[in-house]
Enzyme design. Structure first.
Site, PDB file in Angstrom:
ATOM      1  N   GLU A  63       2.030  -1.817  13.164  1.00 51.36           N
ATOM      2  CA  GLU A  63       2.181  -3.428  13.678  1.00 51.36           C
ATOM      3  C   GLU A  63       2.680  -3.963  14.525  1.00 51.36           C
ATOM      4  OE1 GLU A  63       2.582  -4.144   8.863  1.00 51.36           O
ATOM      5  OE2 GLU A  63       4.495  -3.961   9.338  1.00 51.36           O
ATOM      6  N   LYS A 123       4.939   1.640  16.167  1.00 55.56           N
ATOM      7  CA  LYS A 123       5.427   1.809  14.749  1.00 55.56           C
ATOM      8  C   LYS A 123       6.060   2.439  13.632  1.00 55.56           C
ATOM      9  CE  LYS A 123       7.120  -1.582  11.132  1.00 55.56           C
ATOM     10  NZ  LYS A 123       6.937  -3.221  11.215  1.00 55.56           N
ATOM     11  N   GLN A 124       5.068   2.695  13.133  1.00 61.32           N
ATOM     12  CA  GLN A 124       4.494   4.178  13.133  1.00 61.32           C
ATOM     13  C   GLN A 124       2.784   5.013  12.790  1.00 61.32           C
ATOM     14  OE1 GLN A 124       4.039   1.253   9.782  1.00 61.32           O
ATOM     15  NE2 GLN A 124       2.978   2.794   8.666  1.00 61.32           N
ATOM     16  N   TRP A 173       0.740  -1.606  -0.002  1.00 62.83           N
ATOM     17  CA  TRP A 173       0.114   0.194   0.224  1.00 62.83           C
ATOM     18  C   TRP A 173       0.709   1.496  -0.244  1.00 62.83           C
ATOM     19  CZ3 TRP A 173      -1.057   3.512   4.473  1.00 62.83           C
ATOM     20  CH2 TRP A 173      -0.265   2.865   5.515  1.00 62.83           C
ATOM     21  N   ASP A 174       2.283   1.056   0.446  1.00 60.56           N
ATOM     22  CA  ASP A 174       3.388   2.092   0.467  1.00 60.56           C
ATOM     23  C   ASP A 174       2.373   2.951  -1.269  1.00 60.56           C
ATOM     24  OD1 ASP A 174       3.961   0.424   1.392  1.00 60.56           O
ATOM     25  OD2 ASP A 174       6.367   0.548   1.656  1.00 60.56           O
TER      26      ASP A 174
END
Length: 762
Positions: free
Chosen positions: A486, A598-599, A355-356
């Site tokens: 994640e 994580k992000q 999906w990046d």
């Protein structure tokens, strides 16, 4: 972190031989041209730490999934863009001793990637154990002007003695992937010979991609062409060799020109003739002429996409490195191709699509390339729509609901970690958001019919089935998901996922109305084809109006998911540095129970939909979540940079810019040796253009709200918007826009409207 890459505005320079970090350097010095590419491996033998990698776009192998036990819906394979034919290889003996830097004393060493011209250079002086000292200079390029070809030139000079030099140049099909699940080789050799050229024909197992490689060698002794003396054919290698009695000071040179073509682009029976024609085209010109063509091709690229920074060489080098790698990975000429997270630089993630692309890469191509490039990225997903519907049906969804894969190369899901494959469903929203982003930026509303709307309906059908009604909450909920963070799995009501689901349904409803205005007949035909009824829209509206969003009213924030506040909230800056990155030091159990992110997760939603929230809301959420974020995804720092810039946190914005821009050059996460983080490189561009320059699209107009980092003198870039090309420069006391097109444009600068006429400066 590593900090030995020398700062330079146009070059990536490694000025010392560091065999312990060679795989890191191989990633950094990767080169490619959109059709194929290669890690920065040495040409001559090297017995040290190395990850050999040569890749061809679109050629993959379905490596059998390796799991402890099978789950319904699991993909049977993980698709991998695989290591292919080694065409750069040289075997050199000097007085009987093989040239191998591991066995040599290295007095001088430099690798230099010339980003302005697209050439990888390397030089070294080394003394073999037999006392012979040699100087080597090599240049390599993957041609941007002829993307099925590449070339290299290798000079070897004797510095202190006469010697017998045996030089062998080869093609090798004896290649493998380090990440092969069952240590299987993915290729079989179909044919090889050494007649007119060195020839290697290989075919992938299972997928049956046929790859034809033709190599032309030219050997020189002190600039005099020397015929090869021996040709050798083995099971998976062909070579040509010369043996020369050379005097001290003599130079031996080999030039290698190669064409690599595959059945993904040509008829199988025509591959030899296509490769031969390609090779003849590049062998009519000298190596210097090929370099000049490469210079010209890259000059055209940089003219549209360069960002110039004055006053900060590290920042300048970093942004150019990121832009350079993006162009090497994807040119947009083929809608069947996409942007792998590692591009042509490594094996991790299989080199396939996530999906990046939609979430991070699309804006870069929208703003710097012809509109067809971004459209091809969307068409890639449209072409895979039926596969997305099949993916959803394997998980029990019906009626044309589509779940786009987390990982794919052909539209099928091939990721095999359950918390990703089954739960990270927010990826569906990124596909829809890309359609919205493309239309708002280009004004190409016609894309809805016949392509975009069909994708949006299928995605909305998925969301309408994925929610369920909670009697307890009297709301729709979405259970058992993994959000962008994640480090949390199998959570309920991830705020970002719920927000994205409702937005997708609402946007699809809006697009149905717009399509009716554009072409009512075409819309009716599409509705008939899809078996679409008004009952579906009624349900979608009910979901939009009654979806549950977790929040904490006392803090005035959105909760990442239900029960997030049950965690022990300890800021990440209190963690010992020796425990970072967490994923390399903590157990998965400990990570999942921690508060660490994580992000960007909630902040990812605030970035996408910032127009829906006031500044105080964005600030409260940023100040709560940013201290808990460990940025162990390459996709995280850029989002934080853009939001920090919006909030006026200029020092934090710059800090996050450097982290995203130099993520690979300085190896922030200690994982660059596995390959570069290609898709996050687009985030570096976003950090400057959307972060520092504050560029947005609202109400069909470009808006700018810029600031300049305190240690910069200026920064400048080009953007294209609805057919108008603009040059933007931000300096300490000035904001300049030049209109490089033939029509004027209205835009908003610091909330004030301006009209910029062609060739005028405001």
């Amino acid at each position: 972190m590593k900090n030995y890459i020398i700062h330079d505005p146009w070059h990536i320079i490694e000025a010392q031989y560091r065999p312990e970090h060679n795989e890191f350097s191989e990633s950094i010095f990767s080169i490619g041209n959109g059709r194929m590419g290669q890690r920065g491996n040495f040409e001559e033998n090297f017995s040290g730490k190395t990850l050999s990698g040569s890749y061809i776009a679109g050629v993959y192998y379905p490596d059998k999934t390796r799991v402890g036990w099978w789950k319904n819906g699991y993909p049977a394979y993980f698709a991998k863009v695989i290591n292919s034919v080694n065409w750069i290889g040289l075997h050199i003996k000097i007085n009987g001793e093989t040239l191998d830097l591991v066995a040599c004393t290295v007095q001088h060493f430099e690798r230099r990637l010339d980003m302005k011209h697209g050439i990888l250079d390397r030089s070294f002086i080394a003394t073999l154990t037999n006392g012979i000292q040699v100087e080597v200079k090599s240049s390599r390029m993957y041609h941007m002007f002829h993307t099925e070809t590449a070339a290299l030139q290798y000079h070897l000079r004797l510095l202190n003695a006469d010697a017998r030099v045996e030089l062998s140049s080869y093609l090798s099909g004896d290649v493998f992937n380090r990440d092969s699940n069952y240590d299987e080789k993915f290729w079989k050799t179909v044919d090889r010979n050494a007649e007119e050229y060195l020839r290697m024909v290989m075919e992938t197992k299972k997928t049956n991609f046929l790859v034809e490689t033709l190599l032309l060698n030219r050997f020189y002794h002190n600039s005099k062409l020397t015929d090869p003396q021996e040709r050798t054919i083995h099971a998976d290698r062909v070579s040509e060799s010369v043996g020369i009695d050379a005097a001290m000071g003599d130079t031996l040179t080999i030039e290698k020109r190669v064409s690599i073509v595959s059945s993904t682009n040509h008829e199988r029976g025509s591959l030899y003739e296509v490769a031969k024609s390609n090779l003849q085209a590049i062998t009519r010109e000298s190596f210097e002429q090929l370099k000049n063509k490469q210079h010209q091709a890259w000059q055209t690229i940089w003219k549209e996409s360069d960002i110039q920074i004055e006053g900060d060489i590290a920042a300048q080098q970093a942004i150019r490195f990121n832009i350079f790698q993006l162009h090497q990975t994807y040119t947009g000429e083929d809608a069947r191709l996409n942007i792998g997270p590692k591009g042509f630089t490594g094996e991790k993630y299989g080199g396939v699509t996530y999906w990046d692309t939609e979430a991070y890469c699309l804006p870069f191509y929208l703003s710097t390339q012809d509109v067809t490039v971004a459209r091809n990225l969307l068409l890639y997903r449209y072409q895979h729509l039926q596969k997305a519907i099949e993916n959803a049906s394997k998980l029990g969804f019906k009626g044309g609901a589509a779940l786009y894969p987390m990982v794919t190369i052909n539209g099928e899901e091939c990721h095999n970690e359950w918390e990703i494959t089954f739960e990270e469903i927010h990826r569906n929203g990124a596909i829809a958001f890309a359609i919205f982003n493309y239309i708002r930026y280009t004004g190409d509303i016609a894309y809805l019919l016949p392509w975009g709307l069909e994708v949006l309906i299928a995605i909305s059908r998925f969301w309408s089935q994925r929610v369920n009604w909670s009697v307890n909450k009297q709301k729709y909920v979405i259970l058992g998901v993994t959000g962008p963070n994640e480090y949390e799995n199998n959570v309920n009501n991830n705020w970002y996922t719920n927000t994205m689901a409702a937005w997708c349904l609402r946007y699809t409803l809006e697009c149905l109305d717009r399509a009716n205005e554009i072409d009512k007949t075409a819309l009716e035909e599409l509705m008939h084809k899809l078996g679409f009824s008004a009952l579906e829209t009624e349900k979608w509206r009910h979901i939009v109006d009654h979806l549950y969003y977790p929040d904490d009213k006392s803090r005035g924030i959105f909760l990442q998911q239900d029960d997030f506040l049950d965690k022990e909230l300890i800021p990440a800056n209190e963690l010992p540095l020796a425990q970072r990155p967490l994923n390399q030091h903590w157990s998965w159990d400990r990570i999942l129970r921690s508060c660490y992110i994580k992000q960007a997760d909630v902040l990812q939603g605030l970035y996408f939909f910032e127009g829906n929230f006031d500044m105080d809301t964005i600030r409260r959420n940023y100040e709560f979540y940013e201290p808990l974020t460990v940025h162990e995804s390459s996709l995280s720092p850029c989002v934080h940079c853009i939001i920090a810039a919006k909030l006026g946190k200029e020092d934090k914005a710059y800090e996050f810019y450097l982290r995203t821009a130099r993520l690979d050059l300085d190896d922030y996460n200690n994982d660059t040796e596995e390959g570069l983080h290609i898709t996050s490189m687009a985030g570096t561009w976003l950090s400057i253009v959307e972060g520092f320059a504050g560029m947005r699209v609202y109400n069909d107009q470009l808006h700018f709200k810029p600031f300049i980092p305190s240690n910069w003198e200026s920064y400048a870039f080009h953007v294209q918007f609805r057919g108008v090309k603009l040059y933007v420069k931000v300096s300490r006391d000035n904001f300049e826009i030049k209109n490089l097109s033939e029509s004027g444009i209205n835009l908003i600068f610091n909330d004030r409207p301006f009209t910029v006429e062609p060739a005028l400066t405001t």
